[in-house]
Write an enzyme that holds these catalytic residues in place. Structure first.
Site, PDB file in Angstrom:
ATOM      1  N   ASP A  18      22.991 -18.955   1.258  1.00 35.70           N
ATOM      2  CA  ASP A  18      23.251 -17.517   1.131  1.00 35.70           C
ATOM      3  C   ASP A  18      24.759 -17.324   0.984  1.00 35.70           C
ATOM      4  O   ASP A  18      25.526 -17.632   1.897  1.00 35.70           O
ATOM      5  CB  ASP A  18      22.733 -16.791   2.377  1.00 35.70           C
ATOM      6  CG  ASP A  18      22.725 -15.279   2.221  1.00 35.70           C
ATOM      7  OD1 ASP A  18      23.157 -14.791   1.151  1.00 35.70           O
ATOM      8  OD2 ASP A  18      22.295 -14.589   3.155  1.00 35.70           O
ATOM      9  N   ASP A 116      22.463 -14.036  -5.137  1.00 32.39           N
ATOM     10  CA  ASP A 116      23.385 -14.692  -4.205  1.00 32.39           C
ATOM     11  C   ASP A 116      22.696 -15.585  -3.172  1.00 32.39           C
ATOM     12  O   ASP A 116      23.316 -15.973  -2.180  1.00 32.39           O
ATOM     13  CB  ASP A 116      24.251 -13.655  -3.495  1.00 32.39           C
ATOM     14  CG  ASP A 116      23.441 -12.679  -2.658  1.00 32.39           C
ATOM     15  OD1 ASP A 116      22.201 -12.703  -2.760  1.00 32.39           O
ATOM     16  OD2 ASP A 116      24.048 -11.887  -1.918  1.00 32.39           O
ATOM     17  N   GLU A 117      21.441 -15.931  -3.398  1.00 36.16           N
ATOM     18  CA  GLU A 117      20.774 -16.829  -2.448  1.00 36.16           C
ATOM     19  C   GLU A 117      19.692 -17.640  -3.148  1.00 36.16           C
ATOM     20  O   GLU A 117      19.111 -17.215  -4.144  1.00 36.16           O
ATOM     21  CB  GLU A 117      20.186 -16.060  -1.267  1.00 36.16           C
ATOM     22  CG  GLU A 117      19.163 -15.022  -1.628  1.00 36.16           C
ATOM     23  CD  GLU A 117      18.598 -14.325  -0.396  1.00 36.16           C
ATOM     24  OE1 GLU A 117      18.214 -15.024   0.558  1.00 36.16           O
ATOM     25  OE2 GLU A 117      18.534 -13.090  -0.401  1.00 36.16           O
TER      26      GLU A 117
END
Length: 364
Positions: A18, A116-117
């Site tokens: 993350d 974003d993860e």
């Protein structure tokens, strides 16, 4: 009788990565004068008449109580000295692809959860490492040295636990949950920290006396299923460390959507509604090709400054007709706080919630 799997596969090595305050961190990296300052990714409400929504913010801004999905006006009230940046989604997408290329050095078994993860299954990997912790540290090192960004990593034997682990220590944290530690770890975890438990569900669980994972571990799974349907089963399993969903490179289709970007901005509500009809027709055609119907309609609207609004609506019936989808999208549009002065550069309509009405339990 009840039927659901209680087999717990603890043989996998899963990493959840993350990126820390991703959009804000990219802006700080590219403008070092912002380091240590409260940075908010949203248009300055003083310039928009109070309009706008926070996409994300730096950890310095979070210390003032600012968080994503908060109105920009509220963020300003909490921290007038905050630095507001409209954001650059194209830049963030480019950086996200660079991060993914780093992942590929270690495994191709990657499931992107968002920009974003991502989840990585490193049970078998390209460097022959036995330790998932070692790979997670290498990824963190590569991202920091090559991209100037930090990320938090969670390591465990399934996706649910890896996700919880990555949230446990941020920013730039690394948390491992071993199979023999999972039950104790989850027992102490507040139910609101369980990934997938939304704000509406938390008070319902509290009202039933479920405040922690330990409470759910002692629950009657039949009672949970009767109260929450298939979600009750899943919650009971998760509380007991069971989540056998595999990391998937190509996810099973969970939604059908179409987006349009406009070189000439849209301003008038009637023009936007006309476009929603066109997009809904395309979505309907795709649904029918895949023989799917869904009961969740999602409207996405992006202004000229790249501020993006996303709102969903749950319908009583599953839909696939262009008329029904367009009507639902129109209703959602009329519910949002539309700022006609900004101009719209992108519209999107998505249908999800496939097979929700089929999700029943075998209880006799």
């Amino acid at each position: 009788m009840l039927t659901f799997p209680l087999i717990n596969d603890t043989s996998r090595k899963i990493i959840h990565i993350d990126m820390d305050a991703f959009f804000a961190s990219v802006e700080v990296r590219d403008n070092p004068s912002l380091k240590g300052k409260p940075v908010v990714i949203a248009r300055n409400p003083l310039q928009t008449g109070g309009r706008g929504v926070v996409s994300t913010c730096s950890y310095e801004a979070r210390a003032f109580g600012i968080h994503s999905a908060m109105s920009a006006k509220e963020a300003y009230d909490l921290c007038p000295q905050a630095i507001f940046i409209s954001g650059n989604y194209e830049k963030y997408t480019k950086v996200s692809k660079q991060v993914r290329e780093i992942f590929k050095r270690y495994t191709d078994n990657i499931e992107a959860a968002s920009i974003d993860e991502a989840y990585l299954d490193v049970t078998e990997n390209k460097i022959g490492a036995q330790s998932a912790i070692k790979i997670a540290k290498l990824i963190q090192h590569d991202i920091f040295v090559e991209l100037g960004l930090t990320c938090s990593a969670g390591v465990s034997y399934n996706k649910f636990l890896a996700k919880i682990a990555s949230d446990y220590e941020k920013p730039h944290g690394l948390t491992l949950i071993m199979p023999d530690e999972a039950l104790e770890f989850l027992a102490k975890l507040p139910v609101e920290k369980f990934h997938g438990v939304g704000k509406a569900t938390v008070p319902k669980l509290h009202a039933l006396g479920f405040f922690t994972g330990g409470d759910l571990q002692k629950a009657d799974p039949v009672d949970l299923a009767e109260r929450f349907g298939i979600y009750g089963w899943e919650l009971f399993q998760k509380a007991n460390g069971i989540h056998n969903s595999k990391v998937k490179n190509h996810r099973e289709r969970k939604s059908v959507g179409k987006e349009r970007t406009y070189g000439k901005l849209l301003y008038l509500p009637d023009d936007i509604k006309a476009e929603l009809i066109k997009i809904s027709k395309q979505v309907s055609e795709s649904l029918k090709r895949h023989q799917l119907k869904g009961n969740i309609i999602i409207l996405k609207l992006r202004y000229s400054d790249f501020t993006t609004l996303t709102k969903r609506k749950s319908m009583v019936e599953n839909l696939d007709s262009p008329e029904d989808i367009a009507e639902a999208a129109r209703q959602i549009f009329e519910e949002i706080d539309y700022d006609e002065s900004l101009g719209v550069r992108l519209l999107g309509v998505t249908v999800s919630g496939f097979g929700v009405q089929k999700a029943t339990l075998d209880m006799q």
